[in-house]
Enzyme design. Structure first.
Site, PDB file in Angstrom:
ATOM      1  CE  LYS A  55      38.147 -58.598 -23.898  1.00 27.02           C
ATOM      2  NZ  LYS A  55      39.040 -58.378 -22.737  1.00 27.02           N
TER       3      LYS A  55
ATOM      4  CG  PHE B 114      33.209 -57.971 -17.664  1.00 31.20           C
ATOM      5  CD1 PHE B 114      32.811 -59.097 -18.363  1.00 31.20           C
ATOM      6  CD2 PHE B 114      34.554 -57.817 -17.364  1.00 31.20           C
ATOM      7  CE1 PHE B 114      33.731 -60.061 -18.764  1.00 31.20           C
ATOM      8  CE2 PHE B 114      35.485 -58.769 -17.774  1.00 31.20           C
ATOM      9  CZ  PHE B 114      35.070 -59.890 -18.479  1.00 31.20           C
ATOM     10  CB  THR B 115      34.294 -61.030 -14.041  1.00 34.10           C
ATOM     11  OG1 THR B 115      35.087 -60.840 -15.222  1.00 34.10           O
ATOM     12  CG2 THR B 115      33.241 -62.100 -14.339  1.00 34.10           C
TER      13      THR B 115
ATOM     14  CG  ASP C 174      33.801 -52.079 -20.714  1.00 29.63           C
ATOM     15  OD1 ASP C 174      34.520 -52.046 -21.741  1.00 29.63           O
ATOM     16  OD2 ASP C 174      33.833 -53.018 -19.903  1.00 29.63           O
TER      17      ASP C 174
ATOM     18  CG  PHE D 197      35.678 -66.838 -13.746  1.00 33.64           C
ATOM     19  CD1 PHE D 197      35.290 -65.786 -12.936  1.00 33.64           C
ATOM     20  CD2 PHE D 197      36.444 -66.572 -14.869  1.00 33.64           C
ATOM     21  CE1 PHE D 197      35.666 -64.475 -13.250  1.00 33.64           C
ATOM     22  CE2 PHE D 197      36.822 -65.276 -15.189  1.00 33.64           C
ATOM     23  CZ  PHE D 197      36.432 -64.228 -14.368  1.00 33.64           C
TER      24      PHE D 197
ATOM     25  NE  ARG E  80      32.375 -65.520 -18.074  1.00 30.44           N
ATOM     26  CZ  ARG E  80      33.452 -64.773 -17.828  1.00 30.44           C
ATOM     27  NH1 ARG E  80      33.798 -63.768 -18.603  1.00 30.44           N
ATOM     28  NH2 ARG E  80      34.206 -65.011 -16.781  1.00 30.44           N
TER      29      ARG E  80
ATOM     30  CE1 TYR F  49      60.083 -45.537 -17.325  1.00 39.53           C
ATOM     31  CE2 TYR F  49      59.314 -43.269 -17.187  1.00 39.53           C
ATOM     32  CZ  TYR F  49      59.344 -44.555 -16.685  1.00 39.53           C
ATOM     33  OH  TYR F  49      58.628 -44.867 -15.559  1.00 39.53           O
TER      34      TYR F  49
HETATM   35  N1  F0G Z   1      35.390 -55.166 -19.978  1.00 39.08           N
HETATM   36  C1  F0G Z   1      34.859 -56.144 -20.719  1.00 39.08           C
HETATM   37  C2  F0G Z   1      33.501 -55.971 -21.319  1.00 39.08           C
HETATM   38  C3  F0G Z   1      35.596 -57.307 -20.947  1.00 39.08           C
HETATM   39  O1  F0G Z   1      35.067 -58.274 -21.682  1.00 39.08           O
HETATM   40  C4  F0G Z   1      36.891 -57.439 -20.365  1.00 39.08           C
HETATM   41  C5  F0G Z   1      37.659 -58.654 -20.556  1.00 39.08           C
HETATM   42  C6  F0G Z   1      37.378 -56.394 -19.592  1.00 39.08           C
HETATM   43  C7  F0G Z   1      36.600 -55.261 -19.433  1.00 39.08           C
HETATM   44  C8  F0G Z   1      38.720 -56.464 -18.906  1.00 39.08           C
HETATM   45  O2  F0G Z   1      39.732 -56.305 -19.826  1.00 39.08           O
HETATM   46  O3  F0G Z   1      40.905 -58.514 -19.837  1.00 39.08           O
HETATM   47  O4  F0G Z   1      41.947 -56.479 -20.847  1.00 39.08           O
HETATM   48  O5  F0G Z   1      41.744 -56.699 -18.400  1.00 39.08           O
HETATM   49  N2  F0G Z   1      37.162 -59.711 -21.004  1.00 39.08           N
HETATM   50  C9  F0G Z   1      37.846 -60.922 -21.339  1.00 39.08           C
HETATM   51  C10 F0G Z   1      36.860 -61.944 -21.815  1.00 39.08           C
HETATM   52  C11 F0G Z   1      38.775 -61.429 -20.301  1.00 39.08           C
HETATM   53  O6  F0G Z   1      37.293 -63.085 -22.049  1.00 39.08           O
HETATM   54  O7  F0G Z   1      35.681 -61.646 -22.002  1.00 39.08           O
HETATM   55  P1  F0G Z   1      41.165 -57.050 -19.713  1.00 39.08           P
END
Ligand code: F0G
Length: 469
Positions: free
Chosen positions: A271, A137-138, A228, A461, A395, A85
């Site tokens: 990624k 970013f979303t 990021d 989306f 997108r 843990y």
């Molecule tokens: N920042 C970037 C630039 C991303 O592309 C993503 C995720 C995140 C943060 C969030 O990370 O998914 O691990 O919580 N991008 C994915 C995509 C979902 O398909 O581009 P996560």
């Protein structure tokens, strides 16, 4: 290549062909479906590729997130999971790998990128503050907004033009950043949210010079820069290829130098880091770290596992080291470029220059007859799936969401993303994909567009549903 051009080689593009620097040890069979099956599947999914079952997908280019193939070393590392843990050995291996390659002192693991975004936004934002960033970013922007901030896009104008060939379209416009500091006062800026290879701009890089200048300007105003670093390894390749003075520097050296121009960073390890789940947040400031370490136990788990199993952290530590190997990055981005060059040779419109992780088809130019309210990029993703079983993602206007007044945000970029998982598909899969895009391009005049029939409140989306017009 059937009715199209002959098979393309690297030499045709003025360079030697490359091959993937790995061989295949285990295979996963792909599903081959009929058009009728795909029509039924797409209708059931509300014409949203996020709602398809992966068993109904042939080549899955929805995302490069969590879809990488792990190496034999990473799988071996999974067997070395220390599932204590607290104080797992694997945490310390990860801490060391992140420090060596990103240079940040204090590490907090999280279950994935948005877990890190949540923690950083809670701790570093006071309600009413601004967060400037090089395009949104979303999930990043949503966490910043949920913490009470207003996001301000300070990316250079060139990023909003799919055809502009600027080599560093991810750069921050320093005049826009300075203007924000002057307009709202630097004390009202929570931090600068800088991203490597800007996802929503088409995987476009930030130059080293720009990172240095952004940091200097922010420091002048007493504001921190957080990075990021999700696709920073790919950003490092573009610096090596395009920026003076970096041609002989390794990806690892460039990455480390870039991060030194920031005060901390976070990553979706799904990624660059070649794992199926995981993320982290890492900072240099001891006080900030202590606050984050306190928050992580509320939302993710103890600060030495952050929602991950020990084995996940071990795979992430090994993946981090593999991800900065020059051969790996060259082949990874090279595969994306191969697909892009093939499509470009047929004059198919897409974001140029070709980005690091994906091809972003320009749906506005695909469907010049469809207004943005008919969701051209969503339509293109649907048509591509119907043609071939290839899954891509919208997108554009759907991803952008609504503004405070409830109106659609209308991004200039209306794109359909073909995202390439790392170490998963071969060049032949890229050929098949290119031919499918060509077939949809040739039939573009028949597309009618979609109407939205269901819309969730957040990140619509992912779960919105549509019907054909
Ligand atoms: N920042 C970037 C630039 C991303 O592309 C993503 C995720 C995140 C943060 C969030 O990370 O998914 O691990 O919580 N991008 C994915 C995509 C979902 O398909 O581009 P996560």
């Amino acid at each position: 290549m059937s009715e199209h051009e002959p098979r393309t080689t690297g030499q045709q593009f003025g360079r030697r062909s490359w091959a993937e620097p790995w061989k295949i040890k285990m295979v996963e069979p792909l599903a081959v479906t009929t058009r009728e099956q795909r029509e039924a599947a797409l209708e059931g999914a509300g014409y949203n590729t996020f709602l398809l079952r992966s068993e109904d997908v042939y080549i899955d280019l929805l995302t490069d997130s969590g879809t990488s193939a792990m190496s034999d070393r990473q799988w071996a590392g999974m067997m070395l999971g220390d599932e204590a843990y607290a104080g797992s050995r694997n945490f310390y291996a990860l801490e060391r790998a992140v420090f060596e390659h990103y240079g940040y002192q204090h590490l907090i693991p999280t279950h994935q990128g948005r877990g890190a975004e949540h923690l950083l936004s809670r701790v570093a934002i006071r309600p009413g503050q601004w967060v400037p960033g090089n395009m949104y970013f979303t999930t990043t922007r949503l966490h910043q907004e949920l913490a009470g901030a207003t996001f301000e896009d300070v990316i250079i104008d060139e990023a909003h033009d799919p055809a502009d060939l600027h080599p560093f379209k991810g750069n921050v416009d320093l005049a826009k950043l300075r203007a924000l500091f002057e307009r709202v006062g630097p004390e009202n800026v929570a931090y600068v949210s800088l991203a490597g290879t800007v996802n929503m701009a088409g995987g476009q890089p930030v130059s080293m010079a720009n990172a240095r200048d952004v940091h200097a300007l922010a420091q002048e105003h007493g504001v921190k820069v957080y990075l990021d670093a999700t696709r920073m390894v790919e950003n490092a390749l573009f610096i090596q290829e395009r920026e003076d003075g970096y041609a002989d520097r390794s990806i690892a050296e460039i990455l480390l130098e870039f991060c030194s121009h920031t005060d901390g960073g976070w990553i979706s390890a799904k990624k660059d880091s070649l794992v199926n789940i995981g993320g982290w947040l890492a900072v240099n400031d001891q006080e900030l770290f202590e606050e984050l370490r306190n928050q992580v136990v509320i939302f993710e788990g103890l600060h030495t596992y952050g929602g991950l199993a020990g084995r996940d952290m071990e795979a992430m530590a090994i993946g981090t080291r593999e991800s900065v190997q020059d051969e790996h990055v060259r082949a990874r981005v090279g595969q994306v470029r191969y697909l892009g060059e093939l499509l470009s040779s047929w004059d198919i419109p897409m974001v140029q220059p070709i980005g690091g992780h994906a091809i972003f088809l320009d749906a506005r130019r695909f469907y010049e007859h469809l207004p943005q309210d008919r969701f051209p990029a969503q339509t293109l993703a649907a048509e591509l799936y119907l043609d071939s079983g290839i899954r891509s993602m919208e997108r554009g206007i759907v991803s952008a969401g609504r503004d405070a007044a409830g109106e659609h945000k209308r991004p200039k970029l209306e794109l359909t993303r073909l995202t390439i998982p790392r170490r998963v598909y071969t060049q032949a899969h890229m050929d098949v994909t290119a031919e499918a895009v060509k077939a949809v391009w040739d039939a573009r005049e028949q597309a009618r567009g979609l109407t939205m029939t269901y819309e969730p409140k957040y990140l619509r989306f992912f779960q919105a549903r549509f019907e054909p017009l």
